[in-house]
Design an enzyme around this catalytic site. Structure first.
Site, mmCIF file in Angstrom:
data_model
loop_
_atom_site.group_PDB
_atom_site.id
_atom_site.type_symbol
_atom_site.label_atom_id
_atom_site.label_comp_id
_atom_site.label_asym_id
_atom_site.label_seq_id
_atom_site.Cartn_x
_atom_site.Cartn_y
_atom_site.Cartn_z
ATOM 1 N N ASP A 1 0.859 -1.178 0.000
ATOM 2 C CA ASP A 1 0.000 0.000 0.000
ATOM 3 C C ASP A 1 0.905 1.241 0.000
ATOM 4 O O ASP A 1 2.044 1.175 0.491
ATOM 5 C CB ASP A 1 -0.880 -0.016 1.256
ATOM 6 C CG ASP A 1 -1.641 1.277 1.432
ATOM 7 O OD1 ASP A 1 -2.337 1.682 0.479
ATOM 8 O OD2 ASP A 1 -1.538 1.896 2.513
ATOM 9 N N TYR B 1 -0.271 5.083 0.578
ATOM 10 C CA TYR B 1 -0.588 6.171 1.515
ATOM 11 C C TYR B 1 -0.761 5.638 2.936
ATOM 12 O O TYR B 1 -1.629 4.799 3.188
ATOM 13 C CB TYR B 1 -1.861 6.901 1.075
ATOM 14 C CG TYR B 1 -1.716 7.555 -0.271
ATOM 15 C CD1 TYR B 1 -0.915 8.684 -0.433
ATOM 16 C CD2 TYR B 1 -2.340 7.034 -1.392
ATOM 17 C CE1 TYR B 1 -0.760 9.280 -1.680
ATOM 18 C CE2 TYR B 1 -2.193 7.624 -2.647
ATOM 19 C CZ TYR B 1 -1.401 8.745 -2.779
ATOM 20 O OH TYR B 1 -1.245 9.327 -4.011
ATOM 21 N N ARG C 1 -7.876 13.166 6.391
ATOM 22 C CA ARG C 1 -7.610 11.750 6.099
ATOM 23 C C ARG C 1 -8.860 10.896 6.352
ATOM 24 O O ARG C 1 -9.213 10.023 5.563
ATOM 25 C CB ARG C 1 -6.445 11.263 6.945
ATOM 26 C CG ARG C 1 -6.156 9.771 6.866
ATOM 27 C CD ARG C 1 -5.715 9.321 5.490
ATOM 28 N NE ARG C 1 -5.232 7.948 5.485
ATOM 29 C CZ ARG C 1 -5.025 7.234 4.386
ATOM 30 N NH1 ARG C 1 -5.256 7.749 3.181
ATOM 31 N NH2 ARG C 1 -4.573 6.000 4.457
#
Lengths: 214, 214
Positions: free
Chosen positions: A8, A10, A39
């Site tokens: 992954d 981010y 976020r």
């Protein structure tokens, strides 16, 4: 035996909260809260849009989440400020454990599998100096993680069966989505958070990327 | 012309934060934070499980979210305390504007469309004293809101075309999911929050249920 590692991006390789300094400079005293809220909304929008079957690229979702968050917090943001903050997403800092860990991983096939649309992830990877065999974006499928077809994309593009793929994420729900799909999963739990209760168990929980290496 | 009104349950008719008092009694000083975190995780789990295609009933998701939240906050919870807190979900308070508004609505067909599984929603509606023509649960479809098939369930069960259904929710993303599907939507914005940026506009934004009435 794992023949490929899929990461992954981010929150796992790139610290999404490295936008915080820029936010803090623009809105003193509010940077940390804005970064967290931004976020949270960014992820919510990915899940909601996927379920609504109204995909929009992560760059759009990220901008929408920023504008919502500013509005909720009562922060004014003009066009130039918005662009300044969004530009930070194309130069997020790597976590300190990433470069040493990636150097040791030269033997395995390595890829990124990300929610990020190509317009966001490609400049980010380019400026990081990291090299990958593939950078795969959900944008090809128009649905976000943790939909199983996203993880299937790595199987197809790497031409490697899922049993031979190790998936690495700091986002527990993403690691569990990958586990539900059939990968061997490593959760990088840098913050010491509890495991999400989504009906699956992680294969390995580590504090930093180095620990996933043989 | 709207021939039927379909209401979301949790957060719209029933105040999910009425669990807060019970939480506060068990963990003094932590009730508000626990209640907020619990609700956030509960929703996240509905979206994540739907995308993973690993549906579990809302009663299970609600319990999982409670246990995660307690663990994150460092709160010990034994089996009896867990049951005490979960039982509150079957007797949530109605918002004060609900009973007067529902009395005025006698002429229209009225239904609930909820994420709640029958084991949760049926006792809750029964104890509320409210009467509906139908109480529809996503459990029949094994996917949570805002998937479009959930809203289609109301069309099918009420035998009313979507153009003639008004949908009422305090959860902005739910109202927008219903709008994306094709309902006329009312967002009950009791908290004065900004509109979520999911690519759709709401038909009407009101502060309380009374205002949706002709």
């Amino acid at each position: 035996m794992l023949r490929a590692l899929v990461f992954d991006a981010y929150g796992t390789l790139f610290d999404v909260h490295s936008v915080q300094a820029r936010c803090e400079a623009l809105w003193p005293g509010r940077g940390a809260q804005l970064s967290q809220l931004w976020r949270t909304k960014q992820l919510e929008y990915t899940w909601q849009r996927s379920l609504m079957r109204r995909y929009a690229p992560f760059s759009q979702v990220t901008e929408d989440a920023l504008l919502f968050s500013c509005e909720l917090m009562g922060l004014r943001i003009d066009k130039k400020e918005k662009q300044t903050v969004l530009d930070e997403y194309r130069r997020l800092a790597l976590y300190p454990d990433v470069v040493p860990a990636m150097k040791k991983l030269k033997s395995a096939k390595c890829a990124i599998l990300t929610n990020g649309s190509p317009d966001m992830i490609e400049p980010l990877v380019a400026q990081s100096g990291l090299k990958f065999d593939a950078v795969l974006s959900v944008d090809a499928l128009r649905v976000f993680k943790p939909a199983p077809e996203v993880y299937q994309l790595a199987v197809d593009r790497l031409q490697t069966p899922k049993e031979e793929i190790g998936f690495v994420s700091s986002n527990c729900w993403d690691a569990l989505g990958a586990k539900s799909f059939g990968f061997t999963v490593y959760w990088i739990n840098r913050a010491g958070a509890p495991v999400d209760r989504l009906g699956f168990a992680l294969d390995k929980i580590v504090k930093s990327l180095d620990e996933i290496l043989p």
